[in-house]
Design an enzyme around this catalytic site. Structure first.
Site, PDB file in Angstrom:
ATOM      1  N   ASP A  99       0.863  -1.173   0.000  1.00 61.08           N
ATOM      2  CA  ASP A  99       0.000   0.000   0.000  1.00 61.08           C
ATOM      3  C   ASP A  99       0.900   1.223   0.000  1.00 61.08           C
ATOM      4  O   ASP A  99       1.935   1.241   0.685  1.00 61.08           O
ATOM      5  CB  ASP A  99      -0.910   0.018   1.233  1.00 61.08           C
ATOM      6  CG  ASP A  99      -2.012   1.061   1.098  1.00 61.08           C
ATOM      7  OD1 ASP A  99      -2.749   1.017   0.096  1.00 61.08           O
ATOM      8  OD2 ASP A  99      -2.137   1.931   1.983  1.00 61.08           O
ATOM      9  N   SER A 100       0.533   2.205  -0.793  1.00 55.78           N
ATOM     10  CA  SER A 100       1.421   3.354  -0.923  1.00 55.78           C
ATOM     11  C   SER A 100       0.623   4.627  -1.167  1.00 55.78           C
ATOM     12  O   SER A 100      -0.571   4.595  -1.474  1.00 55.78           O
ATOM     13  CB  SER A 100       2.415   3.129  -2.067  1.00 55.78           C
ATOM     14  OG  SER A 100       1.733   2.953  -3.298  1.00 55.78           O
ATOM     15  N   PHE A 103       1.418   6.939 -13.086  1.00 57.30           N
ATOM     16  CA  PHE A 103       0.025   7.115 -12.708  1.00 57.30           C
ATOM     17  C   PHE A 103      -0.021   7.947 -11.426  1.00 57.30           C
ATOM     18  O   PHE A 103       1.008   8.356 -10.887  1.00 57.30           O
ATOM     19  CB  PHE A 103      -0.655   5.754 -12.495  1.00 57.30           C
ATOM     20  CG  PHE A 103       0.038   4.885 -11.473  1.00 57.30           C
ATOM     21  CD1 PHE A 103      -0.318   4.928 -10.140  1.00 57.30           C
ATOM     22  CD2 PHE A 103       1.064   4.027 -11.860  1.00 57.30           C
ATOM     23  CE1 PHE A 103       0.323   4.137  -9.198  1.00 57.30           C
ATOM     24  CE2 PHE A 103       1.713   3.229 -10.928  1.00 57.30           C
ATOM     25  CZ  PHE A 103       1.341   3.281  -9.591  1.00 57.30           C
TER      26      PHE A 103
END
Length: 227
Positions: free
Chosen positions: A76-77, A169
């Site tokens: 998760d970032s 992105f």
């Protein structure tokens, strides 16, 4: 050994595969492993209701490991802006109020930072990667978790005022990493530094928060795979 990656992103699967293969080569192991995405198995995304990157990564890894009985990897970032007190943080992907609208997210962030001078626009991408290893027996229909571990990675930089680049992105078009490709770093008097969205995938992976976290996690995975 089969390892499930808690993602529906096949590109992320390939990235983790390269990292694990490289780490196994470093220790001289020829052990076999197979990476499979949760998406290819038809597994639904769990609700990520943690308040830290580490909590959300563990939620995803645990859920997949419990459902499949296989070791699971998740990450998760998000983006952390110093002057905003750690925001957007875990809300990075839905900062505008709608999940996954990259352009709306970074436009809102730029508007919120419009009065902040360039010298105070420091930010960093943060990633937590998690590994969950299930027990061999089921309890109440699901596999129990026998062991788990996490690793972290950061990519420091600053935010510009207008997006540049078409790769990547999320907030990549407005984020300039401190670490630049060698050919750019050596010619900063003649050219402007690249945003993450102007870098190739190889250039970005070399310095990225996700790459650092996954490489650190891979070191813990090697003994598990090599047996």
């Amino acid at each position: 050994m089969r390892i499930i990656v808690a993602t529906h992103n096949e590109g992320k699967l390939q990235e983790i595969n390269r990292i694990l293969t490289d780490e196994l080569k470093k220790v001289g192991s020829s052990a076999d492993f197979e990476l499979v995405s949760a998406g290819s198995l038809g597994l639904a995304d769990p609700v990520e209701d943690g308040v830290t990157f580490e909590q959300n990564a563990l939620i995803k890894a645990r859920t997949v490991a419990k459902e499949t009985g296989c070791p699971a990897i998740a990450d998760d970032s998000g983006l952390v802006v110093d002057v905003m007190g750690m925001a957007p943080g875990v809300l990075s992907a839905r900062w505008c109020g709608k999940h996954g609208d990259d352009v709306a997210n970074y436009k809102l962030l730029l508007a919120q930072l419009s009065d902040i001078p360039d010298r105070n626009r420091q930010a960093r991408f943060v990633c937590a990667a998690a590994l969950a290893v299930p027990d061999k027996q089921k309890i109440d229909g699901v596999y129990a978790i026998d062991d788990e571990m996490t690793a972290h990675g950061e990519m420091k930089g600053s935010l510009i005022r207008e997006p540049r680049g078409d790769n990547g992105f999320g907030y990549d078009p407005i984020f300039v990493p401190d670490d630049q490709p060698k050919e750019v770093a050596e010619n900063l008097n003649d050219m402007e530094p690249l945003t993450s969205a102007q870098m190739t995938a190889e250039q970005k992976n070399e310095i990225s928060h996700r790459g650092k976290a996954l490489r650190a996690l891979a070191k813990s995975l090697v003994p598990l795979i090599a047996g």
